[in-house]
Design a protein around this motif. Structure first.
Motif, short mmCIF file in Angstrom:
data_model
loop_
_atom_site.label_atom_id
_atom_site.label_comp_id
_atom_site.label_asym_id
_atom_site.label_seq_id
_atom_site.Cartn_x
_atom_site.Cartn_y
_atom_site.Cartn_z
N LEU A 1 0.83 -1.21 0.00
CA LEU A 1 0.00 0.00 0.00
C LEU A 1 0.86 1.25 0.00
O LEU A 1 0.64 2.18 -0.79
CB LEU A 1 -0.91 -0.02 1.23
N ARG A 2 1.87 1.27 0.86
CA ARG A 2 2.77 2.42 0.92
C ARG A 2 3.51 2.61 -0.40
O ARG A 2 3.57 3.72 -0.95
CB ARG A 2 3.78 2.21 2.05
N ASP A 3 4.04 1.51 -0.95
CA ASP A 3 4.79 1.60 -2.20
C ASP A 3 3.89 1.95 -3.38
O ASP A 3 4.33 2.60 -4.33
CB ASP A 3 5.51 0.27 -2.47
N GLY A 4 2.63 1.53 -3.30
CA GLY A 4 1.68 1.88 -4.35
C GLY A 4 1.45 3.38 -4.42
O GLY A 4 1.41 3.97 -5.51
N PHE A 5 1.33 4.01 -3.27
CA PHE A 5 1.18 5.47 -3.24
C PHE A 5 2.46 6.16 -3.70
O PHE A 5 2.41 7.21 -4.34
CB PHE A 5 0.81 5.94 -1.84
N LEU A 6 3.60 5.56 -3.40
CA LEU A 6 4.87 6.16 -3.85
C LEU A 6 5.00 6.09 -5.36
O LEU A 6 5.59 6.99 -5.98
CB LEU A 6 6.04 5.44 -3.18
N VAL A 7 4.45 5.04 -5.98
CA VAL A 7 4.45 4.95 -7.44
C VAL A 7 3.64 6.11 -8.03
O VAL A 7 4.02 6.73 -9.03
CB VAL A 7 3.86 3.60 -7.91
N ALA A 8 2.51 6.43 -7.39
CA ALA A 8 1.63 7.48 -7.89
C ALA A 8 2.11 8.88 -7.56
O ALA A 8 1.70 9.85 -8.20
CB ALA A 8 0.22 7.27 -7.32
N LEU A 9 3.00 9.00 -6.57
CA LEU A 9 3.37 10.32 -6.04
C LEU A 9 3.94 11.28 -7.10
O LEU A 9 3.53 12.45 -7.14
CB LEU A 9 4.35 10.16 -4.88
#
Length: 441
Positions: A31-39
């Motif tokens: 979940l954290r890394d998914g948001f980092l991809v979108a950041l």
């Protein structure tokens, strides 16, 4: 063991296992890394929202020219912020399958396809279209859950070896593509069945079900002051024990904060009243974004003003440059803050007091609410407050007031620490002088 040591020991025994489980949980990590991809995409869109709403520009040019200017820049945010759920979904699916040892790219695409299957494909009673609102903040919770389930289903079928075997000599890309065919097909069929089943329920769509049962209650809870104070306290406590509190807490609450953030952004772009005080930028800009977790830029300023000991002065010099850009590891480890009982009270108290002050300043309209614009976390204070509130000077002033509050709370504790360090240094110098003056035999 004194009472202070007992309290510290209790905190360590309670918090450390929780933090370790959160940090090692592969779903929260994905979940954290998914948001980092979108950041990067979210920040790109936010920059153009700022440019499209430059202060006083509507008064400097004609109404038609201003409308044309905003229309020209509009696609930048429409293609990023408005459909941010898609990027998060791809990131989560990719990272979850990759973490399990599979082909991450197929985890990403199966998660995206599953989400689109569940999404109502109707725009104003016209079939075949997907409303962008379902791909943004409104679709975030459904997207996250779908990404988890789709990625797990896909990898389950892969582990069962339900794949097409290609003969030797076939290029690797072709082999991998055919190997993913059955797992992807079975996973997406499951989601198609789920979609059909929900058409026979009062909710009609999965989105309505998730929003009614899960998203709306959690968003209301996460957007309130009590839950925000608890989140801020946990960030501080985890950091006190040397754990990255922001990553741990954000892994759980980012879906809620981003949803609230996007609701404000949509209202801001439409020229409507902003609905939420607590958003992603409320936390990142007005709590964490003043020197890092604990708003330690004000602590560094306090060190420069009162520091007499060499240790404090050196910590201040080393910590100031990165602190301006909200990187505060030098002061956290150099002061130190980690496992230092002397600073536990201001470390926990200051962010909570600031949180309450910022919340009510925005709730009463004294300061504009966050406009939903994602400001890069390394943006220096005052600039970030101005940008996050939609180019409002009150946002910068509020950050300045927050720094003063932190400074006042930390002042007596810094004085005590500096006095201890100074007296210790004086004693060491006196001992060294005495040793030097001893007559040689």
């Amino acid at each position: 063991m004194n009472s202070n040591s007992k309290f510290m020991d209790l905190l360590e025994r309670v918090l450390m296992p929780i933090a370790e489980k959160l940090n090692n949980n592969r779903y929260l990590t994905a979940l954290r890394d998914g948001f980092l991809v979108a950041l990067p995409l979210i920040i790109f869109g936010s920059i153009f929202v700022v440019l499209a709403n430059l202060p006083f520009l509507d008064q400097m040019i004609s109404e038609s020219a201003f409308a044309a200017y905003q229309e020209a820049l509009g696609p930048a945010s429409a293609a990023t912020l408005s459909i941010m759920a898609l990027f998060v979904i791809i990131g989560i699916g990719y990272k979850l399958v990759e973490h399990s040892g599979g082909e991450g790219i197929y985890g990403g695409v199966v998660a995206l396809a599953a989400f689109l299957i569940l999404t109502p494909q109707m725009v104003e009673e016209t079939p075949g279209g997907i409303p962008t609102s379902a791909l943004g903040a409104e679709g975030l919770f459904v997207g996250i859950i779908t990404a988890f389930v789709a990625a797990e289903l896909y990898y389950f079928f892969v582990k069962k070896d339900w794949t097409i075997k290609m003969p030797a000599g076939v290029p690797g890309a072709v082999t991998r593509s055919f190997s993913a065919l059955f797992p992807i097909a079975l996973s997406l069929t499951a989601f198609l069945i789920i979609r059909i089943i929900f058409t026979f329920t009062p909710f009609v769509t999965v989105q309505n079900f998730i929003y009614t049962v899960l998203q709306e209650p959690l968003t209301v809870l996460g957007g309130g002051l009590p839950a925000t104070i608890v989140a801020v306290l946990l960030i501080q406590l985890f950091w006190f024990f040397g754990l990255h509190g922001q990553i741990l807490v954000n892994s759980v609450l980012d879906p809620i904060w981003y949803t609230l953030n996007n609701q404000n952004l949509e209202a801001f772009q439409a020229g409507q009243e902003l609905p939420n005080v607590v958003t992603k930028q409320f936390i990142d800009t007005f709590i964490v974004g003043i020197g890092g977790s604990g708003m330690t830029l004000a602590v560094i300023l306090g060190i420069f003003l009162i520091g007499r000991s060499r240790q404090m002065k050196q910590v201040g010099k080393v910590s100031a440059p990165p602190g301006i850009f909200n990187v505060n590891e030098p002061i956290i480890f150099g002061l130190p803050i980690i496992l230092n009982p002397l600073v536990l009270i201001p470390w926990l108290l200051a962010p909570v007091v600031v949180c309450v002050v910022v919340y009510y300043s925005m709730l009463t309209g004294l300061v504009p609410k966050p406009a939903g614009i994602i400001v890069p976390w390394t943006t220096p204070p005052l600039i970030s407050g101005f940008l996050a509130t939609g180019n409002a000077w009150q946002g910068a002033v509020l950050q300045l007031v927050s720094m003063f509050i932190v400074f006042v709370i930390w002042w007596p504790f810094l004085k005590v620490m500096d006095k201890q360090y100074y007296e210790q240094e004086q004693a060491e110098e006196a001992a060294a002088t005495t040793e030097t003056e001893k007559p040689s035999n």
